[in-house]
Design a protein around this motif. Structure first.
Motif, mmCIF file in Angstrom:
data_model
loop_
_atom_site.group_PDB
_atom_site.id
_atom_site.type_symbol
_atom_site.label_atom_id
_atom_site.label_comp_id
_atom_site.label_asym_id
_atom_site.label_seq_id
_atom_site.Cartn_x
_atom_site.Cartn_y
_atom_site.Cartn_z
ATOM 1 N N LEU A 93 0.825 -1.212 0.000
ATOM 2 C CA LEU A 93 0.000 0.000 0.000
ATOM 3 C C LEU A 93 0.858 1.260 0.000
ATOM 4 O O LEU A 93 0.414 2.328 -0.428
ATOM 5 C CB LEU A 93 -0.923 -0.003 1.217
ATOM 6 N N ALA A 94 2.093 1.147 0.493
ATOM 7 C CA ALA A 94 2.978 2.309 0.564
ATOM 8 C C ALA A 94 3.517 2.722 -0.792
ATOM 9 O O ALA A 94 3.990 3.860 -0.949
ATOM 10 C CB ALA A 94 4.141 2.025 1.514
ATOM 11 N N VAL A 95 3.490 1.836 -1.784
ATOM 12 C CA VAL A 95 4.055 2.164 -3.096
ATOM 13 C C VAL A 95 2.985 2.318 -4.178
ATOM 14 O O VAL A 95 3.313 2.610 -5.323
ATOM 15 C CB VAL A 95 5.101 1.113 -3.537
ATOM 16 N N THR A 96 1.716 2.103 -3.819
ATOM 17 C CA THR A 96 0.664 2.349 -4.812
ATOM 18 C C THR A 96 0.681 3.823 -5.177
ATOM 19 O O THR A 96 0.817 4.692 -4.320
ATOM 20 C CB THR A 96 -0.715 1.972 -4.235
ATOM 21 N N GLY A 97 0.541 4.103 -6.417
ATOM 22 C CA GLY A 97 0.684 5.475 -6.898
ATOM 23 C C GLY A 97 1.996 5.696 -7.612
ATOM 24 O O GLY A 97 2.185 6.719 -8.268
ATOM 25 N N GLY A 98 2.904 4.729 -7.505
ATOM 26 C CA GLY A 98 4.182 4.857 -8.196
ATOM 27 C C GLY A 98 4.041 4.884 -9.706
ATOM 28 O O GLY A 98 4.854 5.505 -10.410
ATOM 29 N N GLU A 99 2.993 4.238 -10.237
ATOM 30 C CA GLU A 99 2.767 4.216 -11.682
ATOM 31 C C GLU A 99 2.571 5.625 -12.245
ATOM 32 O O GLU A 99 2.843 5.867 -13.408
ATOM 33 C CB GLU A 99 1.549 3.359 -12.020
ATOM 34 N N ALA A 100 2.086 6.540 -11.398
ATOM 35 C CA ALA A 100 1.836 7.904 -11.876
ATOM 36 C C ALA A 100 3.120 8.591 -12.317
ATOM 37 O O ALA A 100 3.091 9.473 -13.186
ATOM 38 C CB ALA A 100 1.155 8.718 -10.781
ATOM 39 N N MET A 101 4.253 8.188 -11.746
ATOM 40 C CA MET A 101 5.530 8.782 -12.157
ATOM 41 C C MET A 101 5.766 8.573 -13.643
ATOM 42 O O MET A 101 6.229 9.477 -14.348
ATOM 43 C CB MET A 101 6.681 8.152 -11.367
ATOM 44 N N TYR A 102 5.425 7.393 -14.123
ATOM 45 C CA TYR A 102 5.640 7.060 -15.528
ATOM 46 C C TYR A 102 4.488 7.559 -16.399
ATOM 47 O O TYR A 102 4.702 8.103 -17.482
ATOM 48 C CB TYR A 102 5.808 5.549 -15.664
ATOM 49 N N ALA A 103 3.258 7.391 -15.902
ATOM 50 C CA ALA A 103 2.094 7.773 -16.704
ATOM 51 C C ALA A 103 2.053 9.273 -16.973
ATOM 52 O O ALA A 103 1.625 9.709 -18.045
ATOM 53 C CB ALA A 103 0.813 7.324 -15.997
ATOM 54 N N ASP A 104 2.513 10.089 -16.007
ATOM 55 C CA ASP A 104 2.451 11.544 -16.150
ATOM 56 C C ASP A 104 3.761 12.155 -16.633
ATOM 57 O O ASP A 104 3.934 13.375 -16.572
ATOM 58 C CB ASP A 104 2.068 12.186 -14.816
ATOM 59 N N MET A 105 4.673 11.327 -17.120
ATOM 60 C CA MET A 105 5.976 11.829 -17.533
ATOM 61 C C MET A 105 5.862 12.875 -18.645
ATOM 62 O O MET A 105 6.633 13.838 -18.697
ATOM 63 C CB MET A 105 6.869 10.672 -17.988
ATOM 64 N N GLY A 106 4.900 12.712 -19.531
ATOM 65 C CA GLY A 106 4.760 13.643 -20.638
ATOM 66 C C GLY A 106 4.420 15.055 -20.211
ATOM 67 O O GLY A 106 4.679 16.011 -20.940
ATOM 68 N N HIS A 107 3.820 15.219 -19.034
ATOM 69 C CA HIS A 107 3.438 16.556 -18.574
ATOM 70 C C HIS A 107 4.645 17.357 -18.076
ATOM 71 O O HIS A 107 4.655 18.580 -18.181
ATOM 72 C CB HIS A 107 2.411 16.454 -17.443
ATOM 73 N N PHE A 108 5.635 16.655 -17.515
ATOM 74 C CA PHE A 108 6.716 17.366 -16.839
ATOM 75 C C PHE A 108 8.105 16.981 -17.328
ATOM 76 O O PHE A 108 9.043 17.766 -17.230
ATOM 77 C CB PHE A 108 6.649 17.107 -15.328
#
Length: 635
Positions: free
Chosen positions: A234-249
C-alpha cells in the motif's frame, strides 16, 4: 534505455523548481497520502490480533522503506522513466513503442498488446479504489477525538467525492495551480510529524537496515509475513503515476521532486509512525493522526482531506488521459472529449468516463464503508499492473538493443518483487480484491472486442470496395457529370476507395470537380509536427488522396489539418468554407454464418459502434459541412 531519437526534455517550458512543484500535485498525490493507511494496515497484519511487538514495528517500517527505495526509487525513477516514447510515458506509450497495435495473432506483439490492455484496464480498476480509500482514510480521522462521528464518515466521504466528480466539467486548470503548493505543505507536514515520532523513539531509525525486514519476515508465521507484505505494498501504490504523467513534466522534474521532497518526507513520516508505535502500541488504530498533537487533530483531518482530494483528482485526470490515448490508438470506442482550457492540451473532460468512475467509486465507498475494508480491495490490481509494466519495459529494452542477459537479470529481479507483492495480495481476493479485477476484466473484454471488431469491419469494407484502378479508369473513359466545388470523402485507410465515394457516384451518377480522399492516420508517436502533418498524392485529374498524420496524444482535427495544407500551398483551389465532407455512417450487422468473433462479442461491438461518437464530431469537422452516407456492414 531511452530512445535515440527522443527529443530532449529541456523543451518543457517551466524551470526545474516550478515543474517539480507542479509534479508534487499531479504525480505524487496518491503515494503522498499512503501514510494515512499503509503502516496502519501493516501493523494490524503484524499483530495478528495480539500485542504489537517492537520487532514487528521495526520490521514493518523497514519493509515499507525498502519497498519505496527498490520499487519507486530504483525501478521507476532510475529505470522505467527511461522507456519514453518521445517524452511520453504510460502503458499506451509502451504499446506504441512496441508497435503492438497492428500485431498479428499469435505473435509476441499480440501477447504484449493483450498484456498492455489488461494493464490499462487495471488502471481503471485502481482509479475506482484510490479516491475512495484516500478520502475515507482522511475523514476517518474524525473518529480519533470524536467516536460519535463515526456514522457520518461514509456520507461525508461520498459527498466530498461527488463534489470532486461534479467539478470536472468546469475544468481544473485554476485549482490545479494550487495542487503543487498544497502538496508541498502536505509533505512538509509529513516530515515534521515524522520528526516528532522519531524524537519519541530514536531507535526506530534502525529500520533503515534491510536485515530488520528480512529478520521479521523469516521469524514470523508465514501467513502473518505474507499479510504484512501485502499491506506493505500500500505504501508504493501510486508509483505508476511517475511514468504515466511523464509527458506533462519530463523525467528530470519528476525525479527531482521524488528525491528532494517526496521520499525524504515519506521516510520521516513512516519512521515517526513507527516511533510512536514503539512507545504506544495501542495507537495502531490510527498512528498517523495520533502522531499529531491533540490540538492539531482536526486541522490535520482537514489538511489530509484536501490532500486526498488532490490524489483523487490526479487519478480522474489520468483516466481521462488514458481514455483519450486508447481511443486514438483504436483500442476504445470514440467518446466525446471536451477541452476545458484553450491554453492547456492536457485539460480535457470526458463525461462518460467521469460518471462511470463516479458510480464505481461510490459503489466502493458504500460497499466497503471503511479504509480497512478497502485495503483488502486495494493493491491486487496495482501489483499486477506493475508486473505488466516491468515485462513490457524489458521488451522495449531488448527492442532498443540492450543486452538481453542484462535486461533479463535487472527486469527479472524487479519482476520477482512485483510478483511477490501480487502473490501477497492474492489472499485479499475474497476480501474485496475481486472488485477491481472484475472491472478490469470487463474493460479488457470491451477493448479487445473493439479492436477485433474494427479489424472485421475493415475486412468487410475491403470486400465491398471498388478497385481503385477500376474507378479511376471509369473516370477517364466514362466520366460522370461534374458538380461545382470540392468534396472531401473520409477514408478509414490510406489505400483503396471509401465506400461513401463509390456509393455517391453509383446513386447520383455525378462527382464534384475536385475530390479529396482524406485519411486521418495515427502514428506511434505522441505528436506530429506541422511540417509532417500532411501528405498529398495526385491520383488523377481532380482527385487527390490526402493523408493527415496525428500523434496518439493529439486530437485528430481533420478540418484544421486541411487548413494547414491550404495555408502551406499543398491544396490549391480548395475553399474550406465551401468544402463538403462525405462520411460513411455504417450500421454493423452481426452474422453467425460469417466467420469472426462470437456472436455475443459481435453484438457488443455493434452496440458500441452505434453509441460511439459520430465520426464528424470525433474528427472535429464543422457540423454544417457534413453529409452522411448510410452503409451496412455485415461481420
Amino acid at each position: 534505455m531511452s530512445q535515440d531519437d527522443a527529443p530532449s526534455h529541456g523543451g518543457h517550458r517551466h524551470s526545474l523548481p516550478a515543474a517539480s512543484l507542479s509534479a508534487l500535485g499531479i504525480v505524487y498525490g496518491d503515494i503522498g497520502t499512503s501514510p494515512l493507511y499503509a503502516l496502519k494496515e501493516a501493523a494490524r497484519a503484524a499483530s495478528a490480533g495480539s500485542v504489537l511487538t517492537p520487532e514487528a514495528v521495526v520490521g514493518c517500517v523497514s519493509m515499507i522503506l525498502w519497498a519505496l527505495i527498490l520499487v519507486i526509487s530504483v525501478k521507476y525513477a532510475a529505470l522505467i522513466l527511461r522507456a519514453d516514447n518521445r517524452g511520453e510515458g504510460g502503458i499506451m506509450a509502451m504499446l506504441a513503442l512496441l508497435k503492438a497495435r497492428h500485431a498479428k495473432p499469435g505473435s509476441w506483439r499480440s501477447y504484449a498488446l493483450v498484456g498492455g490492455l489488461v494493464g490499462a484496464a487495471l488502471l481503471y480498476g485502481d482509479g475506482t479504489i484510490t479516491p475512495a480509500i484516500s478520502v475515507l482514510s482522511a475523514v476517518e480521522g474524525l473518529k480519533v477525538d470524536a467516536p460519535i462521528l463515526e456514522p457520518a464518515v461514509v456520507p461525508l466521504t461520498a459527498a466530498i467525492l461527488l463534489c470532486v466528480f461534479l467539478v470536472q466539467r468546469k475544468g481544473t486548470g485554476f485549482i490545479g495551480k494550487l495542487f503543487g503548493p498544497i502538496m508541498l505543505l502536505w509533505f512538509i507536514s509529513l516530515a515534521l510529524l515524522g520528526l516528532r515520532g522519531i524524537v519519541m523513539a530514536p531507535q526506530i531509525l534502525g529500520a533503515i537496515n534491510p536485515f530488520k525486514a528480512l529478520y521479521f519476515i523469516t521469524h514470523t508465521a508465514p501467513m502473518v509475513g505474507f499479510a504484512v507484505l501485502g499491506a506493505t505494498f500500500l505504501a508504493v501504490t501510486g508509483g505508476e503515476a511517475m511514468y504515466a504523467d511523464m509527458g506533462h513534466f519530463g523525467p528530470v522534474p519528476i525525479r527531482a521532486a521524488w528525491f528532494t521532497v517526496v521520499l525524504p518526507a515519506l521516510m520521516l513520516n513512516y519512521f515517526g509512525q513507527g516511533g510512536l508505535l514503539l512507545v504506544e502500541p495501542g495507537a495502531a488504530d490510527h498512528p498517523f493522526y495520533q502522531l499529531a498533537p491533540d490540538w492539531a487533530h482536526y486541522p490535520m483531518v482537514f489538511f489530509a482531506t484536501a490532500a486526498t482530494v488532490i490524489a483523487a483528482q490526479a487519478v480522474i485526470t489520468g483516466a481521462f488521459s488514458l481514455t483519450q490515448q486508447a481511443t486514438q490508438l483504436g483500442l476504445f470506442p470514440s467518446v466525446h472529449i471536451r477541452h476545458t482550457a484553450d491554453d492547456q492540451k492536457g485539460q480535457i473532460y470526458i463525461p462518460i468516463v467521469n460518471w462511470m468512475l463516479c458510480f464505481a467509486t461510490m459503489t466502493s465507498v458504500f460497499m466497503f464503508r471503511s479504509s480497512d475494508a478497502l485495503a483488502g480491495a486495494y493493491g491486487i490490481a496495482v501489483s499486477a499492473l506493475m508486473a505488466i509494466t516491468t515485462a513490457l519495459a524489458a521488451l522495449i529494452a531488448v527492442k532498443w538493443g540492450y543486452n538481453p542477459i542484462l535486461v533479463a537479470a535487472v527486469n527479472g529481479f524487479f519482476l520477482l518483487i512485483d510478483l511477490s507483492f501480487f502473490s501477497a495480495n492474492l489472499p485479499k481476493l475474497h476480501e474485496g480484491g475481486w472488485y477491481p479485477l472484475v472491472l478490469a476484466l470487463v474493460l479488457t473484454v470491451i477493448m479487445l472486442t473493439w479492436r477485433q471488431g474494427l479489424v472485421l469491419v475493415e475486412a468487410a469494407r475491403g470486400r465491398q470496395r471498388e478497385q481503385e484502378k477500376t474507378f479511376l479508369h471509369m473516370l477517364a473513359t466514362k466520366p460522370p457529370m461534374r458538380l461545382p466545388g470540392t468534396a472531401a470523402f473520409l477514408a478509414s485507410t490510406s489505400r483503396g476507395l471509401p465506400l461513401s465515394l463509390t456509393h455517391f457516384v453509383r446513386h447520383n451518377h455525378a462527382l464534384h470537380q475536385n475530390i479529396l480522399i482524406v485519411t486521418g492516420k495515427l502514428e506511434e508517436v505522441p505528436r506530429v509536427s506541422d511540417d509532417d502533418r500532411m501528405q498529398v498524392i495526385e491520383l488523377t485529374q481532380g482527385v487527390r488522396r490526402v493523408i493527415l498524420h496525428f500523434g496518439f496524444m493529439e486530437m485528430p482535427r481533420i478540418h484544421d489539418g486541411l487548413r494547414c495544407g491550404v495555408e502551406r500551398g499543398l491544396l490549391p483551389n480548395v475553399d474550406l468554407d465551401e468544402l463538403s465532407y462525405y462520411i460513411g455512417r455504417e450500421t454493423v450487422i452481426p452474422r453467425e454464418e460469417i466467420e469472426g468473433m462470437a456472436v455475443w462479442r459481435e453484438s457488443l461491438f455493434s452496440f458500441m459502434q452505434r453509441n460511439a461518437e459520430r465520426s464528424a464530431a470525433y474528427f472535429h469537422i464543422p457540423a454544417t459541412q457534413v453529409v452522411e452516407v448510410g452503409v451496412e456492414i455485415e461481420i
